[in-house]
Design an enzyme around this catalytic site. Structure first.
Site, PDB file in Angstrom:
ATOM      1  N   HIS A   1      48.141  10.789  27.248  1.00  0.00           N
ATOM      2  CA  HIS A   1      48.239  12.184  27.703  1.00  0.00           C
ATOM      3  C   HIS A   1      47.760  13.117  26.598  1.00  0.00           C
ATOM      4  CE1 HIS A   1      51.381  11.726  31.184  1.00  0.00           C
ATOM      5  NE2 HIS A   1      50.359  10.913  31.291  1.00  0.00           N
TER       6      HIS A   1
ATOM      7  N   TYR B   1      58.105  20.100  31.305  1.00  0.00           N
ATOM      8  CA  TYR B   1      59.404  20.512  30.767  1.00  0.00           C
ATOM      9  C   TYR B   1      59.694  21.893  31.351  1.00  0.00           C
ATOM     10  CZ  TYR B   1      59.278  16.814  27.197  1.00  0.00           C
ATOM     11  OH  TYR B   1      59.263  15.601  26.541  1.00  0.00           O
TER      12      TYR B   1
ATOM     13  N   PRO C   1      67.574  13.579  23.741  1.00  0.00           N
ATOM     14  CA  PRO C   1      66.289  13.034  24.191  1.00  0.00           C
ATOM     15  C   PRO C   1      65.140  14.037  24.325  1.00  0.00           C
ATOM     16  CG  PRO C   1      67.877  13.063  25.989  1.00  0.00           C
ATOM     17  CD  PRO C   1      68.627  13.451  24.762  1.00  0.00           C
TER      18      PRO C   1
ATOM     19  N   LYS D   1      61.985  11.601  20.852  1.00  0.00           N
ATOM     20  CA  LYS D   1      61.831  11.146  19.466  1.00  0.00           C
ATOM     21  C   LYS D   1      62.581   9.856  19.127  1.00  0.00           C
ATOM     22  CE  LYS D   1      58.903  13.831  17.730  1.00  0.00           C
ATOM     23  NZ  LYS D   1      57.747  13.262  18.383  1.00  0.00           N
TER      24      LYS D   1
ATOM     25  N   TYR E   1      55.598  17.114  18.368  1.00  0.00           N
ATOM     26  CA  TYR E   1      55.734  16.281  19.566  1.00  0.00           C
ATOM     27  C   TYR E   1      54.826  15.059  19.476  1.00  0.00           C
ATOM     28  CZ  TYR E   1      56.602  15.183  24.499  1.00  0.00           C
ATOM     29  OH  TYR E   1      56.991  14.555  25.658  1.00  0.00           O
TER      30      TYR E   1
HETATM   31  P1  FAD Z   1      68.731  -0.082  20.171  1.00  0.00           P
HETATM   32  O1  FAD Z   1      67.597  -0.068  21.119  1.00  0.00           O
HETATM   33  O2  FAD Z   1      70.009   0.492  20.625  1.00  0.00           O
HETATM   34  O3  FAD Z   1      68.937  -1.576  19.713  1.00  0.00           O
HETATM   35  C1  FAD Z   1      70.070  -1.966  18.966  1.00  0.00           C
HETATM   36  C2  FAD Z   1      70.462  -3.369  19.374  1.00  0.00           C
HETATM   37  O4  FAD Z   1      71.546  -3.811  18.563  1.00  0.00           O
HETATM   38  C3  FAD Z   1      70.934  -3.445  20.807  1.00  0.00           C
HETATM   39  O5  FAD Z   1      70.166  -4.380  21.527  1.00  0.00           O
HETATM   40  C4  FAD Z   1      72.397  -3.827  20.695  1.00  0.00           C
HETATM   41  O6  FAD Z   1      72.828  -4.640  21.766  1.00  0.00           O
HETATM   42  C5  FAD Z   1      72.409  -4.563  19.365  1.00  0.00           C
HETATM   43  N1  FAD Z   1      73.751  -4.618  18.769  1.00  0.00           N
HETATM   44  C6  FAD Z   1      74.725  -3.661  18.825  1.00  0.00           C
HETATM   45  N2  FAD Z   1      75.828  -4.096  18.211  1.00  0.00           N
HETATM   46  C7  FAD Z   1      75.542  -5.331  17.724  1.00  0.00           C
HETATM   47  C8  FAD Z   1      76.316  -6.284  16.997  1.00  0.00           C
HETATM   48  N3  FAD Z   1      77.596  -6.056  16.681  1.00  0.00           N
HETATM   49  N4  FAD Z   1      75.720  -7.459  16.655  1.00  0.00           N
HETATM   50  C9  FAD Z   1      74.434  -7.708  17.010  1.00  0.00           C
HETATM   51  N5  FAD Z   1      73.675  -6.831  17.716  1.00  0.00           N
HETATM   52  C10 FAD Z   1      74.226  -5.668  18.073  1.00  0.00           C
HETATM   53  N6  FAD Z   1      64.692   7.891  23.389  1.00  0.00           N
HETATM   54  C11 FAD Z   1      63.625   8.568  23.713  1.00  0.00           C
HETATM   55  O7  FAD Z   1      62.782   8.808  22.837  1.00  0.00           O
HETATM   56  N7  FAD Z   1      63.424   8.977  25.023  1.00  0.00           N
HETATM   57  C12 FAD Z   1      64.316   8.674  26.006  1.00  0.00           C
HETATM   58  O8  FAD Z   1      64.114   9.021  27.158  1.00  0.00           O
HETATM   59  C13 FAD Z   1      65.466   7.968  25.693  1.00  0.00           C
HETATM   60  N8  FAD Z   1      66.384   7.649  26.636  1.00  0.00           N
HETATM   61  C14 FAD Z   1      67.500   6.951  26.257  1.00  0.00           C
HETATM   62  C15 FAD Z   1      68.466   6.625  27.193  1.00  0.00           C
HETATM   63  C16 FAD Z   1      69.626   5.916  26.818  1.00  0.00           C
HETATM   64  C17 FAD Z   1      70.666   5.571  27.851  1.00  0.00           C
HETATM   65  C18 FAD Z   1      69.807   5.560  25.459  1.00  0.00           C
HETATM   66  C19 FAD Z   1      71.047   4.817  25.005  1.00  0.00           C
HETATM   67  C20 FAD Z   1      68.832   5.878  24.535  1.00  0.00           C
HETATM   68  C21 FAD Z   1      67.680   6.573  24.920  1.00  0.00           C
HETATM   69  N9  FAD Z   1      66.689   6.901  23.998  1.00  0.00           N
HETATM   70  C22 FAD Z   1      65.608   7.579  24.338  1.00  0.00           C
HETATM   71  C23 FAD Z   1      66.786   6.494  22.613  1.00  0.00           C
HETATM   72  C24 FAD Z   1      65.985   5.232  22.355  1.00  0.00           C
HETATM   73  O9  FAD Z   1      66.119   4.347  23.420  1.00  0.00           O
HETATM   74  C25 FAD Z   1      66.525   4.660  21.075  1.00  0.00           C
HETATM   75  O10 FAD Z   1      66.281   5.614  20.052  1.00  0.00           O
HETATM   76  C26 FAD Z   1      65.933   3.318  20.690  1.00  0.00           C
HETATM   77  O11 FAD Z   1      66.329   2.320  21.586  1.00  0.00           O
HETATM   78  C27 FAD Z   1      66.353   2.950  19.274  1.00  0.00           C
HETATM   79  O12 FAD Z   1      66.022   1.619  19.002  1.00  0.00           O
HETATM   80  P2  FAD Z   1      66.952   0.746  18.061  1.00  0.00           P
HETATM   81  O13 FAD Z   1      66.291  -0.594  18.001  1.00  0.00           O
HETATM   82  O14 FAD Z   1      67.223   1.491  16.826  1.00  0.00           O
HETATM   83  O15 FAD Z   1      68.353   0.665  18.813  1.00  0.00           O
HETATM   84  C1  DHB Z   2      61.113  10.888  28.681  1.00  0.00           C
HETATM   85  C2  DHB Z   2      62.261  11.164  27.995  1.00  0.00           C
HETATM   86  C3  DHB Z   2      62.293  12.265  27.177  1.00  0.00           C
HETATM   87  O1  DHB Z   2      63.393  12.538  26.484  1.00  0.00           O
HETATM   88  C4  DHB Z   2      61.233  13.100  27.031  1.00  0.00           C
HETATM   89  O2  DHB Z   2      61.323  14.176  26.237  1.00  0.00           O
HETATM   90  C5  DHB Z   2      60.087  12.793  27.682  1.00  0.00           C
HETATM   91  C6  DHB Z   2      60.033  11.682  28.521  1.00  0.00           C
HETATM   92  C7  DHB Z   2      61.045   9.711  29.568  1.00  0.00           C
HETATM   93  O3  DHB Z   2      62.052   8.985  29.686  1.00  0.00           O
HETATM   94  O4  DHB Z   2      60.000   9.486  30.190  1.00  0.00           O
END
Ligand code: FAD
Ligand code: DHB
Length: 394
Positions: free
Chosen positions: A75, A204, A297, A301, A387
């Site tokens: 995009h 947005y 969200p 980021k 962004y």
């Molecule tokens: P995670 O993806 O959370 O991975 C951490 C892993 O550690 C998990 O698989 C967990 O099961 C594991 N874990 C936890 N505890 C333990 C333990 N005790 N022992 C072993 N393993 C363990 N970001 C965006 O940019 N846009 C979005 O739209 C967006 N939507 C989101 C919606 C939801 C519901 C959530 C929760 C987050 C969202 N995020 C979004 C944030 C984004 O998904 C996270 O920033 C991203 O997943 C971070 O990656 P990570 O690997 O640091 O953590």
């Molecule tokens: C999505 C989530 C966001 O927080 C955003 O700013 C843009 C897109 C998404 O889930 O597609």
């Protein structure tokens, strides 16, 4: 107790943990990943959808972008709107950088496939994760494996990539860690719908009823969000009510634009908060991704920040473990936090500019800010630069 020896014990098989393991392996550094959930569960969690330029550059540079090149949708920018007005911000024109629509589910699948092809050791479905001796040069992680047997991974370094609820963050002693937190007075109701997006790029929308966002996952799947009060039970929102509110807030009928509804396949309420824990290193424990910081969200980021942490951490660990050079590892926390705070500010700024707080004064400031951001190249460039993502070493 079974014992495994490795160079880096990685807690968490989400995007941060799996990408770290991939980048380390590419440089000949061995790791073991441990994860409480199943492989399928981690891969199917509906989360982020937008990859910024530096995330895509890093995935490309590490051989992980084959499917992203085919299936991801590049995009040029986004639309920002409020009643009667819609403006396109062209990030490519403003900054030469763009963003990609490619879901976290797909990034995770690509990471798992790459690690499997490399015979990466991953213990899924573990329990009772404990970190020990992180202040020594023989830290370890103990856990109960999927068969109920106790296991210890002894390493040179532990990487805490265990997200919001993992134990790594608390392994930094209380007296040595600082935390900053802001909880927002609203949440997002997020839906996934089997319908072609009604827009070519994300919208947005500021609206007196509350914020709305039209995003997408593919040519046939739309992802949409509505601002709702905290603790809203999802049952309060029937599919009809969701589509009606989206139509109102996104401006159905405005200048001939229409929102096409379709079957909703997933629905959930997401609370919003900002959180940062510093430092991101304690002894031989390094934190990355949601384990160290959470952003609301708006602005997409969270996943990108997890990737950029790991993009900084991997070369730091390679230098530390292969040549004993600790300069990058010693600088890791400060270097990563520079970017973390930039993204924390940007996410807070986008969130507070677009959501209804209930304060009429805030509304006027928000509209003034939106007019400036969409009407001035200087304002638009600031938003675009943040962004589309600052370079990794920012
Ligand atoms: P995670 O993806 O959370 O991975 C951490 C892993 O550690 C998990 O698989 C967990 O099961 C594991 N874990 C936890 N505890 C333990 C333990 N005790 N022992 C072993 N393993 C363990 N970001 C965006 O940019 N846009 C979005 O739209 C967006 N939507 C989101 C919606 C939801 C519901 C959530 C929760 C987050 C969202 N995020 C979004 C944030 C984004 O998904 C996270 O920033 C991203 O997943 C971070 O990656 P990570 O690997 O640091 O953590
Ligand atoms: C999505 C989530 C966001 O927080 C955003 O700013 C843009 C897109 C998404 O889930 O597609």
């Amino acid at each position: 107790m079974d014992e495994t020896r490795t160079q880096v014990a990685i807690i968490g098989a989400g995007p941060a943990g799996m990408l770290l393991s991939h980048l380390l392996a590419a440089e000949g550094v061995d790791s073991v990943v441990v994860e409480t959930r199943s492989e399928e569960y981690v891969a199917s969690r509906i989360r982020a959808g937008i990859l910024e330029q530096s995330t895509v550059d890093l995935l490309r540079g590490s051989g992980l972008a084959e499917r992203l090149e085919d299936e991801g949708d590049r995009h040029r920018g986004i639309y920002l709107q409020w009643p009667e007005e819609r403006h396109h911000l062209d990030f490519e024109k403003l900054t030469g950088r763009s963003v990609w629509v490619y879901g976290q589910t797909e990034v995770q699948k690509d990471l798992v496939a790459a690690r499997k092809a490399d015979d990466q050791a991953v213990f899924y479905e573990i329990d009772d994760t404990t970190l020990d001796d992180v202040e020594t040069d023989r830290p370890s992680v103990t856990f109960t494996d999927a068969d109920g047997a106790p296991h210890r991974v002894v390493a040179d370094v532990v990487a805490g990539c265990d997200g919001t609820f993992g134990p790594s963050r608390a392994a930094v002693p209380e007296g040595e860690r600082s935390t900053w937190e802001k909880v927002y007075p609203y949440s997002w109701l997020g839906v996934l719908a089997d319908v072609a997006p009604s827009t070519d790029e994300l919208i947005y929308a500021w609206h007196p009823d509350g914020f709305a966002l039209h995003s997408m996952r593919s040519e046939t799947v739309s992802r949409l969000y509505l601002q709702v009060p905290n603790d809203t039970p999802v049952e309060e929102w029937s599919d009809d009510r969701i589509w009606e509110s989206l139509a109102t807030r996104l401006g159905h009928g405005q200048d001939g634009w229409t929102l096409t509804p379709g079957p909703i396949t997933e629905k959930s309420v997401l609370p919003m908060r900002s959180f940062v824990q510093t430092p991101m290193r304690h002894g031989r424990l390094f934190l990355a991704g949601d384990a160290a910081h959470i952003v609301p969200p708006t602005g997409a980021k969270g996943l990108n920040l997890a990737v950029s942490d790991v993009g900084l951490l991997a070369p730091a660990l390679v230098a530390l473990l292969q040549t004993g050079d600790s300069a990058l590892a010693d600088a890791y926390s400060d270097t990563a936090l520079r970017r973390v705070w930039r993204c924390t500010h940007f996410s807070w700024w986008m969130t507070t500019m677009l959501h209804q707080s209930g304060d009429p004064f805030d509304r006027q400031l928000q509209l003034s800010q939106l007019r400036w951001v969409t009407g001035s190249d200087a304002g638009a460039t600031g938003l675009a630069e943040n962004y589309a993502g600052l370079p990794l070493g920012y």
